[in-house]
Design an enzyme around this catalytic site. Structure first.
Site, PDB file in Angstrom:
ATOM      1  N   SER A 121       0.615  -1.280  -0.411  1.00 47.41           N
ATOM      2  CA  SER A 121      -0.135   0.180  -0.220  1.00 47.41           C
ATOM      3  C   SER A 121       0.440   1.241  -0.118  1.00 47.41           C
ATOM      4  O   SER A 121       0.410   2.005   0.189  1.00 47.41           O
ATOM      5  CB  SER A 121      -0.923  -0.131   0.992  1.00 47.41           C
ATOM      6  OG  SER A 121      -0.216  -0.022   2.854  1.00 47.41           O
TER       7      SER A 121
ATOM      8  N   HIS B 182      -5.491  -3.101  -2.546  1.00 45.07           N
ATOM      9  CA  HIS B 182      -4.348  -2.310  -3.260  1.00 45.07           C
ATOM     10  C   HIS B 182      -5.253  -3.149  -5.363  1.00 45.07           C
ATOM     11  O   HIS B 182      -3.708  -2.771  -6.077  1.00 45.07           O
ATOM     12  CB  HIS B 182      -3.987  -1.389  -3.594  1.00 45.07           C
ATOM     13  CG  HIS B 182      -3.384  -0.784  -2.184  1.00 45.07           C
ATOM     14  ND1 HIS B 182      -4.180   0.082  -1.938  1.00 45.07           N
ATOM     15  CD2 HIS B 182      -3.361  -1.533  -1.433  1.00 45.07           C
ATOM     16  CE1 HIS B 182      -4.453   0.938  -0.963  1.00 45.07           C
ATOM     17  NE2 HIS B 182      -3.882   0.165  -0.365  1.00 45.07           N
TER      18      HIS B 182
ATOM     19  N   LYS C 200     -11.934   0.693  -1.595  1.00 46.82           N
ATOM     20  CA  LYS C 200     -11.088   1.512  -2.921  1.00 46.82           C
ATOM     21  C   LYS C 200     -11.724   1.264  -4.396  1.00 46.82           C
ATOM     22  O   LYS C 200     -12.133   2.214  -4.787  1.00 46.82           O
ATOM     23  CB  LYS C 200     -10.370   1.005  -2.819  1.00 46.82           C
ATOM     24  CG  LYS C 200      -9.427   0.684  -0.646  1.00 46.82           C
ATOM     25  CD  LYS C 200      -7.889   0.348  -1.278  1.00 46.82           C
ATOM     26  CE  LYS C 200      -7.482   0.295   0.632  1.00 46.82           C
ATOM     27  NZ  LYS C 200      -8.010   0.784   1.317  1.00 46.82           N
TER      28      LYS C 200
HETATM   29  C1  PLP Z   1      -3.890  -3.629   2.147  1.00 44.34           C
HETATM   30  C2  PLP Z   1      -5.004  -2.411   3.107  1.00 44.34           C
HETATM   31  N1  PLP Z   1      -5.410  -3.395   3.758  1.00 44.34           N
HETATM   32  C3  PLP Z   1      -6.649  -3.175   4.533  1.00 44.34           C
HETATM   33  C4  PLP Z   1      -6.664  -1.762   5.139  1.00 44.34           C
HETATM   34  C5  PLP Z   1      -8.407  -1.360   5.036  1.00 44.34           C
HETATM   35  O1  PLP Z   1      -9.333  -1.436   4.246  1.00 44.34           O
HETATM   36  P1  PLP Z   1     -10.632  -0.346   4.549  1.00 44.34           P
HETATM   37  O2  PLP Z   1     -10.209   1.056   4.498  1.00 44.34           O
HETATM   38  O3  PLP Z   1     -11.646  -1.196   4.062  1.00 44.34           O
HETATM   39  O4  PLP Z   1     -10.738  -0.817   6.357  1.00 44.34           O
HETATM   40  C6  PLP Z   1      -6.333  -1.298   3.752  1.00 44.34           C
HETATM   41  C7  PLP Z   1      -6.843   0.559   3.716  1.00 44.34           C
HETATM   42  O5  PLP Z   1      -5.707   1.292   3.502  1.00 44.34           O
HETATM   43  C8  PLP Z   1      -5.112  -1.633   3.145  1.00 44.34           C
HETATM   44  O6  PLP Z   1      -4.248  -0.309   2.641  1.00 44.34           O
END
Ligand code: PLP
Length: 405
Positions: free
Chosen positions: A193, A221, A252
């Site tokens: 990320s 992502h 996203k």
């Molecule tokens: C790799 C990753 N996993 C999980 C999440 C969490 O997702 P959510 O925003 O739906 O809570 C994010 C959020 O930025 C993320 O980048």
């Protein structure tokens, strides 16, 4: 009673004070870029902030699906049919047809037997990891994995073994370290990320098979980003049946909110009855469930979006590199623009902002010290000439703050 900050500071108040001082330092210097009110979405990648029109480079809406007519119509129809809320947790208060339809849609999209949805991606990682493993088990995790994975491991009580980022030899050493007979779960982001690079799935799958470990991949992502039809990392590498636990978010590429896990039917059934973030937390609102289901269908019906995102990402990454920026090893829509010191990243973001670019700094501890960056995201909603213009603005901003000579 409110705390009196004039008294000698106990450790918690010192912690609070240190953070507030830091935030206020940023606000006074005009470098505090977080939590900005966005007044209006103007179409495409344009937004209005502080009355000014800006180009968005901090969005996770990778395929530009926010406001898509079919998705908004699905949400409105669900509100008309079911209202805005649910009766509580699905285990006790029941599931609506939209929940079942969403889970079936996700399972089909991800090529899995079944799927289960949660109220956010963050909760999904917490709930799923802590349901799968417990004290005495081992979780082997990439050092750059998302915070929600780390928090899920901590909550589970399992032993956490970290390996250097995307280093498959180190992953193998960690697998060898686990005592014989112990349960092993390997977890990684598909696309990291903060760096935008891709997990070495083929090698990891081979190692997991050799060492009898479960494999869980976070596709936050990569859905809509990787693979010819945007199905994610397994499509990218042609490894459709290799991942045991396919986790993702609905916030996203999918313009809704929530998270999911897709896996074999028995695994999903187990999670439905063990994962505390499901059992003890209310169902997704009908509008968000319906919007998410429609979004998966739109991705398949409009494949040009995936192609356009890929072209935009290439243009952006190659253009930034040609202009002299360090973008690490990104191959995707997440593009780090390395600045060095935290303060340089704050100043760079401010200078870019003043030129009409909405792009945010990421600093330590979210990224290693000395690798502070602008974390720029490109989407299918950007026009090629907007990307060119944005890169020229970034050069001007970078020269102003000394990132480029
Ligand atoms: C790799 C990753 N996993 C999980 C999440 C969490 O997702 P959510 O925003 O739906 O809570 C994010 C959020 O930025 C993320 O980048």
């Amino acid at each position: 009673m409110a705390k009196d900050f004039a008294e000698p500071l106990d450790p918690l108040r010192q912690r609070i004070q240190a953070m507030v001082d830091h935030v206020n330092w940023g606000r006074r210097g005009g470098f505090y870029m977080y939590n900005r009110p966005v007044q209006e979405l103007l179409g495409g990648a344009r937004v209005r902030v502080d009355g000014q029109e800006m180009l968005m480079f901090a969005s996770y809406s990778y395929l530009g699906l926010i406001g898509h007519p079919r998705i908004s119509a699905a949400a409105k129809a669900a509100v008309d049919k079911y209202g805005t809320g649910t009766h509580g947790v699905r285990t006790l208060a029941g599931s609506l047809p939209v929940h079942q339809e969403l889970e079936e849609t996700i399972a089909a999209f991800k090529g899995a037997e079944a799927a289960l949805v949660f109220s956010s991606g963050y909760v999904t990682n917490l709930a799923v990891i802590s349901a799968l493993v417990r004290r005495g088990d081992y979780v082997i995790t990439d050092k750059y994995n998302h915070a929600s994975i780390v928090d899920g491991i901590l909550l589970s009580g399992a032993k956490m073994l970290r390996f250097p980022h995307n280093d498959m030899e180190a992953l193998e050493r960690r697998l060898q370290q686990v005592p014989a007979g112990a349960t092993k779960l390997v977890v990684a982001d598909a696309v990291f990320s903060m760096d935008g690079d891709i997990f070495d799935l083929p090698k990891a799958v081979e190692l997991c098979r050799r060492y009898d470990a479960w494999l869980m991949i976070d596709e936050a992502h990569s859905v809509g980003v990787l693979g010819a039809t945007g199905r994610g990392i397994e499509e990218h590498f042609g490894l459709e049946d290799a991942i045991d636990i396919k986790m993702g978010t609905l916030s996203k590429t999918i313009p809704s909110v929530g998270g999911y896990v897709a896996a074999q039917r028995d695994v999903v059934d187990y999670l439905r009855h063990v994962a505390r973030g499901y059992i003890f937390s209310a169902a997704l609102p009908p509008a968000q469930a319906a919007a998410a289901a429609e979004a998966f269908r739109v991705i398949l019906d409009e494949p040009w979006r995936v192609e356009r995102l890929r072209a935009n990402a290439q243009q952006f990454i190659q253009g930034l590199q040609a202009r002299g920026f360090d973008t690490l090893h990104t191959e995707t829509a997440v593009v780090p623009v390395i600045c060095g010191a935290d303060e340089t990243a704050y100043r760079f973001s401010r200078a870019a902002f003043d030129r009409g670019l909405f792009v945010l700094p990421v600093v330590s501890p979210a990224v290693p010290q000395g690798l502070a960056r602008l974390r720029a995201t490109v989407t299918a909603a950007h026009e090629p000439d907007e990307i060119e213009w944005a890169m020229d603005q970034m050069v001007a901003a970078a020269k102003e703050v000394g990132v480029l000579a």
